[in-house]
Design an enzyme around this catalytic site. Structure first.
Site, PDB file in Angstrom:
ATOM      1  N   HIS A   1       0.875  -1.174   0.000  1.00  0.00           N
ATOM      2  CA  HIS A   1       0.000   0.000   0.000  1.00  0.00           C
ATOM      3  C   HIS A   1       0.913   1.226   0.000  1.00  0.00           C
ATOM      4  O   HIS A   1       1.911   1.280   0.726  1.00  0.00           O
ATOM      5  CB  HIS A   1      -0.931   0.014   1.220  1.00  0.00           C
ATOM      6  CG  HIS A   1      -2.122  -0.880   1.053  1.00  0.00           C
ATOM      7  ND1 HIS A   1      -2.782  -1.468   2.108  1.00  0.00           N
ATOM      8  CD2 HIS A   1      -2.789  -1.277  -0.076  1.00  0.00           C
ATOM      9  CE1 HIS A   1      -3.793  -2.196   1.642  1.00  0.00           C
ATOM     10  NE2 HIS A   1      -3.810  -2.101   0.325  1.00  0.00           N
TER      11      HIS A   1
ATOM     12  N   ASP B   1       1.050   4.172   1.126  1.00  0.00           N
ATOM     13  CA  ASP B   1       1.448   4.957   2.303  1.00  0.00           C
ATOM     14  C   ASP B   1       2.585   4.301   3.075  1.00  0.00           C
ATOM     15  O   ASP B   1       3.083   4.877   4.046  1.00  0.00           O
ATOM     16  CB  ASP B   1       0.240   5.243   3.217  1.00  0.00           C
ATOM     17  CG  ASP B   1      -0.518   3.997   3.634  1.00  0.00           C
ATOM     18  OD1 ASP B   1      -0.505   3.003   2.872  1.00  0.00           O
ATOM     19  OD2 ASP B   1      -1.119   4.002   4.730  1.00  0.00           O
ATOM     20  N   HIS B   2       3.007   3.114   2.625  1.00  0.00           N
ATOM     21  CA  HIS B   2       4.123   2.440   3.291  1.00  0.00           C
ATOM     22  C   HIS B   2       5.372   2.328   2.413  1.00  0.00           C
ATOM     23  O   HIS B   2       6.407   1.872   2.883  1.00  0.00           O
ATOM     24  CB  HIS B   2       3.695   1.048   3.774  1.00  0.00           C
ATOM     25  CG  HIS B   2       2.674   1.128   4.864  1.00  0.00           C
ATOM     26  ND1 HIS B   2       2.976   0.937   6.183  1.00  0.00           N
ATOM     27  CD2 HIS B   2       1.359   1.460   4.830  1.00  0.00           C
ATOM     28  CE1 HIS B   2       1.876   1.116   6.930  1.00  0.00           C
ATOM     29  NE2 HIS B   2       0.893   1.428   6.127  1.00  0.00           N
TER      30      HIS B   2
ATOM     31  N   HIS C   1      -3.924  -8.254   6.730  1.00  0.00           N
ATOM     32  CA  HIS C   1      -4.369  -7.021   6.099  1.00  0.00           C
ATOM     33  C   HIS C   1      -5.061  -7.350   4.773  1.00  0.00           C
ATOM     34  O   HIS C   1      -5.194  -8.522   4.427  1.00  0.00           O
ATOM     35  CB  HIS C   1      -3.155  -6.092   5.922  1.00  0.00           C
ATOM     36  CG  HIS C   1      -3.531  -4.668   5.655  1.00  0.00           C
ATOM     37  ND1 HIS C   1      -4.537  -4.018   6.315  1.00  0.00           N
ATOM     38  CD2 HIS C   1      -3.025  -3.746   4.786  1.00  0.00           C
ATOM     39  CE1 HIS C   1      -4.632  -2.764   5.869  1.00  0.00           C
ATOM     40  NE2 HIS C   1      -3.730  -2.595   4.946  1.00  0.00           N
TER      41      HIS C   1
END
Lengths: 303, 303
Positions: free
Chosen positions: B64, B66-67, B142
């Site tokens: 993802h 944002d990582h 996740h």
């Protein structure tokens, strides 16, 4: 009509303290055009209080990271923030492949229409048109295919001389005709000559964006007579060899190009991280072209 | 031995004012381990005066954006800034494909050795070891394959009681033996009992990093008894449904997990952009687990 550009990033290659990689936001008549999108552009938008949702068009010049590494994050955030209106993206063909690969592995299905328009770097062409402006690609000479962009305002309608029109008791239903240059003849024979009640509109303005290029002037025809030219000026002229080697421009060369092109204003940016102080770059460009400004982040320039 | 973590980013999904997407820098004995690398991580390093060149290991939890959207920029800048020493990168297999595609189109040939170690999210395993620590993957739950990381300090050598050794006129050439626990017998028959001249080393410490996960405790065995646990706490517990739906954790759940795992300290982060003020998240986690702290950017936590 508003026609102004806000600098979001001005560093070359790597971010340095207080300078982010290249990005600019053009506001033409309250429509927003993002030009290049280095890493951290979405944070810069937040910093300057600009809503990313306003942006409907994005233009990427080339696939060096300092010009596009912030794009996938910005597009993702638009999606996560609920965008549904379409977004049109212009850039090198491979850009879509890069984005799609990242969306694939994050299992992201962008919920707005991302309309991708590949821009070839073979020859200049018109790539976009709306009611306010047209956009043409500018073929630059960099290490990898690279296009600048030329934003050309459309000819506006004639300006009404409102006080005179009120005096003559001409009502608003006639304004569209007058704006388009028509004379009016009333049933009682009264004639309203357009030239007495309107004036010429502002001359259409042009903004040329030359991101990364050898200063070989191969793109001179396209930037000729622009109202404002943004031109990279990565180095001072004492580093001309390095500029040539990396296909970049010195501040002196940027000034010379602006002078030869006969533009009104020059904006320089894409500063090498070696320059903590930018004044020498400005001085050098101004030594040949007086109306030069530095692309300082957060500053907005009227075109 | 230094064992501390500095927060470089604490927001989930999108950057918000003053909060960047996830990134943390672990310092273990002056070796630096970057954990996740959201967009703008290299700017955050600059902001906090940390040289990116110090980082020799990078661990990415999942794909993802944002990582990891800041990774390609950081790796590129390391290259442009002249790095030549190797860098070891751990993360999902597809990460390399994404990086290589971007390097291909920018015609970048990274001049340092980028040693990529794919990390599978099927079961936990030891993925790294050096003189200071070992690293194990933690299998999280996740929406896409996601691994946390467990950093386990190695058992240290015994601590010397220098004053007593000086009194007894034991010279430095015997110190390595004493550190390893040996008793000494001198030719004159004098015996130096190790336990009288050394003390136990600090207990090895453990830092567990759980980036994005449903709070289903499936990873409980691995975080059991950790010295410090970083656990995402994206939402307040009144948004439990949303947490479950998006495979995230609430602050209350993070506290409960820390309690059940019997860790010493809990650090919560990955805050949703809806929370301008973070105190309620802290209060909620502390209501079940007192020794909780917020992962505030720029803060360094001793483990």
């Amino acid at each position: 009509m508003k026609f102004e550009v806000t600098i979001l990033g001005s560093s070359s290659a790597t971010p340095v303290y207080n300078r982010n990689p290249t990005a600019q936001l053009l506001n033409c008549n309250e429509k927003f055009y993002l030009i290049d999108c280095g890493e951290g552009t979405q944070q810069q938008l937040i910093r300057y209080g600009i809503k990313a949702s306003k942006i409907d068009y994005i233009f990427i010049s080339h696939l060096h990271g300092d010009h596009y590494f912030g794009l996938v994050g910005l597009l993702s955030s638009m999606h996560l923030n609920g965008r549904i209106k379409p977004l049109r993206l212009f850039g090198p063909k491979a850009l879509l492949e890069i984005l799609e690969l990242q969306f694939k592995y994050s299992e992201t299905v962008i919920r707005y229409a991302l309309e991708f328009v590949p821009v070839e770097a073979d020859h200049s062409r018109m790539i976009f048109e709306n009611a306010d402006l047209t956009v043409e690609s500018i073929i630059l000479n960099h290490r990898i295919p690279c296009t600048g962009y030329k934003f050309i305002q459309k000819k506006r309608l004639r300006k009404l001389l409102i006080e005179k029109l009120e005096e003559a008791q001409i009502t608003v239903e006639y304004f569209p005709l007058l704006k388009r240059g028509a004379d009016l003849t009333f049933p009682d024979g009264r004639v309203i000559l357009n030239k007495e009640y309107t004036m010429d509109p502002d001359e259409p303005k042009t903004y040329c964006y030359c991101s990364d290029t050898l200063a070989d002037g191969s793109y001179m025809a396209q930037i000729k007579g622009a109202t404002a030219l943004y031109h990279e000026a990565t180095f001072l002229h004492d580093m001309l060899d390095r500029a040539n080697q990396t296909h970049h421009t010195t501040a002196l060369q940027a000034g010379e190009i602006a002078k030869e092109a006969g533009v009104e204003h020059l904006l320089i940016g894409h500063f090498s991280s070696r320059y903590k102080v930018l004044q020498p770059l400005l001085d050098e460009a101004r030594s040949v072209f007086e109306t030069t400004e530095l692309a300082i982040e957060g500053n907005t320039f009227q075109i």
